[in-house]
Design an enzyme around this catalytic site. Structure first.
Site, mmCIF file in Angstrom:
data_model
loop_
_atom_site.group_PDB
_atom_site.id
_atom_site.type_symbol
_atom_site.label_atom_id
_atom_site.label_comp_id
_atom_site.label_asym_id
_atom_site.label_seq_id
_atom_site.Cartn_x
_atom_site.Cartn_y
_atom_site.Cartn_z
ATOM 1 N N GLY A 1 0.915 -1.156 -0.032
ATOM 2 C CA GLY A 1 -0.023 0.076 0.141
ATOM 3 C C GLY A 1 0.737 1.205 0.228
ATOM 4 O O GLY A 1 2.044 0.990 0.182
ATOM 5 N N ARG A 2 0.505 2.623 -0.299
ATOM 6 C CA ARG A 2 0.847 3.660 -0.326
ATOM 7 C C ARG A 2 2.168 3.736 -0.791
ATOM 8 O O ARG A 2 3.177 4.096 -0.688
ATOM 9 C CB ARG A 2 1.167 4.298 1.240
ATOM 10 C CG ARG A 2 -0.180 4.499 1.904
ATOM 11 C CD ARG A 2 0.264 5.177 3.408
ATOM 12 N NE ARG A 2 -0.932 5.565 4.136
ATOM 13 C CZ ARG A 2 -1.080 6.288 5.058
ATOM 14 N NH1 ARG A 2 0.026 6.533 5.778
ATOM 15 N NH2 ARG A 2 -2.182 6.587 5.816
ATOM 16 N N SER A 3 2.209 3.173 -2.398
ATOM 17 C CA SER A 3 3.097 3.285 -2.989
ATOM 18 C C SER A 3 2.994 3.860 -4.426
ATOM 19 O O SER A 3 2.985 3.359 -5.517
ATOM 20 C CB SER A 3 3.572 1.785 -3.319
ATOM 21 O OG SER A 3 3.658 1.083 -2.037
#
Length: 379
Positions: free
Chosen positions: A255-257
Site C-alpha cells: 500500500g501507499r506506493s
C-alpha cells in the site's frame, strides 16, 4: 630525489582520488539545478556524532560515507504500552502509542507491550547545501532516518542505504522525511525494513523534489498486512509540492506506493512497480498525478482511492495532449498480471508548463533498466 619523486606520485594519486569523489550525474525533473554541497572539500565522518554534526551544521558540505553508521541503540530503548490494530500474529506490525494514537484512532485494538529503539523515532536533521553520498556499496545509515525540514534547501542524497528502523513498530520512524524544503534530489538510495514510511513529504510545502533511481524494498518480517509486504511506502502529503519520481523500483509493498494528496503535483515516469500485494496508488483530494512509461507487474490493485485527478495516458493518441504542456507527447504505461490504471483527467496538465520536466522512455525497456540501475551501488 627518489623519496621526493615517490611522495609526489603518491600525492598526485591522492589528489586524483579526492577529485573523483562527488555527486554522479545531475538531477532530472523538478529538482533540476540542485548543487548540494557543490565543490566543497569532501569530509569523511568516522563516528555517528561526526555524521550528525556534518549534516546539521551551517557549512556547505560534501559528506562521504564509507561504512555503516549504526544508530540503533545509540539513544537507548523505551518500553511501554502500544496497540495491535492489525492483529497479534508474529508477522503483524504493532503500533507505538505516539500522541495517544491508539486511543484516538484505534480504540478497539488490543493493548500490547512494546519496546523500541529511541534513535529511530526521529531522523537526523539535514541542513541546506549538503551532498550526502556513499562510496561504492558501503555507505549506510542503520537504525535512524534523515529529516530535511524547516526551510532546508539545495540538498543531494545519493548512493546510500537507510535501513532497519524499528521495523516491527508503526510510528517507529521513517527513512526519509521532507517537510518545508526546496530543491532536494534523492538518487540511488536503498531503503529497507522501516517501521513507518520509506518516504514521507509532510504537510508543509516541499517545492522541487526529484526522487530518482531509488530502491524501495518492502520485504520485512513485520507488516500492517501481516504478510511480509510493507504497507507504508511513499506518502506525499505536502502543500504545493512538486515531485518527480523517475526510475524507482517499488518492490514487495502492499500500500501507499505512493499515496498522493493535499495539493501535490506528481510526475511519475519510468518506474517499476513489482509484486505489490495490495494497492500501489492512493490519490486523495488535492493529489494530481501524471503517470507515464511505468511498468506495473503483479500489482493486484494499481489504484485504490481516487479523489484527486490523474492522467495515465490510456492510449498513444491520448498522450498527444501532453505536447501542449510538456513540449512532448506522453507515453503509455505497461501492465502484466495487474489491475487497470486508465484515468484520463487532463485539466491539471497546465500546471507542468514552465517547469523542469523529466524525459520519458517507452515502458518496454523500463523493467530491466530499473532492476539493473536502481538503488545503492548502481551508479
Amino acid at each position: 630525489m627518489k623519496y621526493s619523486t615517490i611522495f609526489s606520485a603518491a600525492a598526485a594519486v591522492f589528489a586524483g582520488s579526492a577529485a573523483a569523489v562527488g555527486v554522479s550525474g545531475s538531477a532530472e525533473g523538478f529538482a533540476e539545478g540542485v548543487t548540494g554541497g557543490g565543490d566543497a572539500t569532501p569530509v569523511y565522518p568516522d563516528t555517528i556524532d561526526e555524521l550528525v554534526s556534518y549534516l546539521g551544521d551551517d557549512e556547505a558540505r560534501v559528506i562521504v560515507l564509507t561504512k555503516t553508521f549504526d544508530f540503533t541503540d545509540s539513544e537507548g530503548t523505551t518500553t511501554g504500552t502500544g496497540c495491535a490494530p492489525w492483529g497479534t500474529a508474529s508477522a503483524c506490525q504493532v503500533a507505538i502509542d505516539q500522541d495517544d494514537w491508539c486511543e484516538n484512532y484505534e480504540p478497539d485494538a488490543p493493548s500490547i507491550s512494546v519496546e523500541y529503539y529511541n534513535a529511530g523515532v526521529l531522523g537526523i536533521t539535514v541542513t541546506s547545501n549538503k551532498s550526502l553520498i556513499g562510496e561504492g556499496s558501503s555507505g549506510a545509515i542503520k537504525g535512524k532516518g534523515l529529516r530535511i525540514v524547516s526551510g532546508a534547501e539545495n540538498i543531494i542524497i545519493q548512493n546510500i542505504a537507510v535501513t532497519d528502523i524499528n521495523p516491527k513498530y508503526v510510528w517507529g520512524g521513517d527513512a526519509i522525511t521532507l517537510d518545508d524544503c526546496d530543491l532536494v534530489w534523492i538518487d540511488h538510495v536503498t531503503t529497507a525494513r522501516i517501521g513507518r514510511q520509506h518516504y514521507v513529504l509532510g504537510t508543509s510545502a516541499d517545492n522541487r523534489v526529484s526522487l530518482t533511481n531509488n530502491y524501495i524494498d518492502g520485504v520485512s518480517d513485520y507488516s500492517a498486512t501481516c504478510d511480509g509486504y510493507h504497507y507504508w511506502g511513499i506518502y506525499l502529503d505536502g502543500d504545493a509540492d512538486l515531485v518527480t519520481m523517475k526510475g524507482n523500483y517499488i518492490y514487495h509493498t502492499s500500500g501507499r506506493s505512493p499515496k498522493v494528496q493535499d495539493n501535490t503535483l506528481l510526475h511519475c515516469v519510468n518506474n517499476y512497480f513489482y509484486d505489490i500485494s495490495g494497492h500501489a496508488f492512493e490519490i486523495g483530494e488535492g493529489g494530481y498525478v501524471l503517470a507515464e512509461g511505468n511498468v506495473f507487474q503483479n500489482v493486484d490493485t494499481v489504484l485504490e482511492t481516487y479523489e484527486g485527478a490523474a492522467f495515465t495516458v490510456p492510449s498513444t493518441t491520448a498522450g498527444e495532449v501532453c505536447s501542449t504542456y510538456l513540449g512532448r507527447d506522453c507515453v503509455i504505461n505497461g501492465f502484466g498480471s495487474s489491475g487497470t490504471f486508465s484515468e484520463d483527467s487532463t485539466s491539471f496538465l497546465s500546471d507542468f508548463e514552465g517547469k523542469n520536466i523529466a524525459s520519458a522512455s517507452a515502458y518496454t525497456s523500463v523493467a530491466s533498466s530499473v532492476v539493473a540501475n536502481a538503488g545503492q551501488g548502481n551508479l
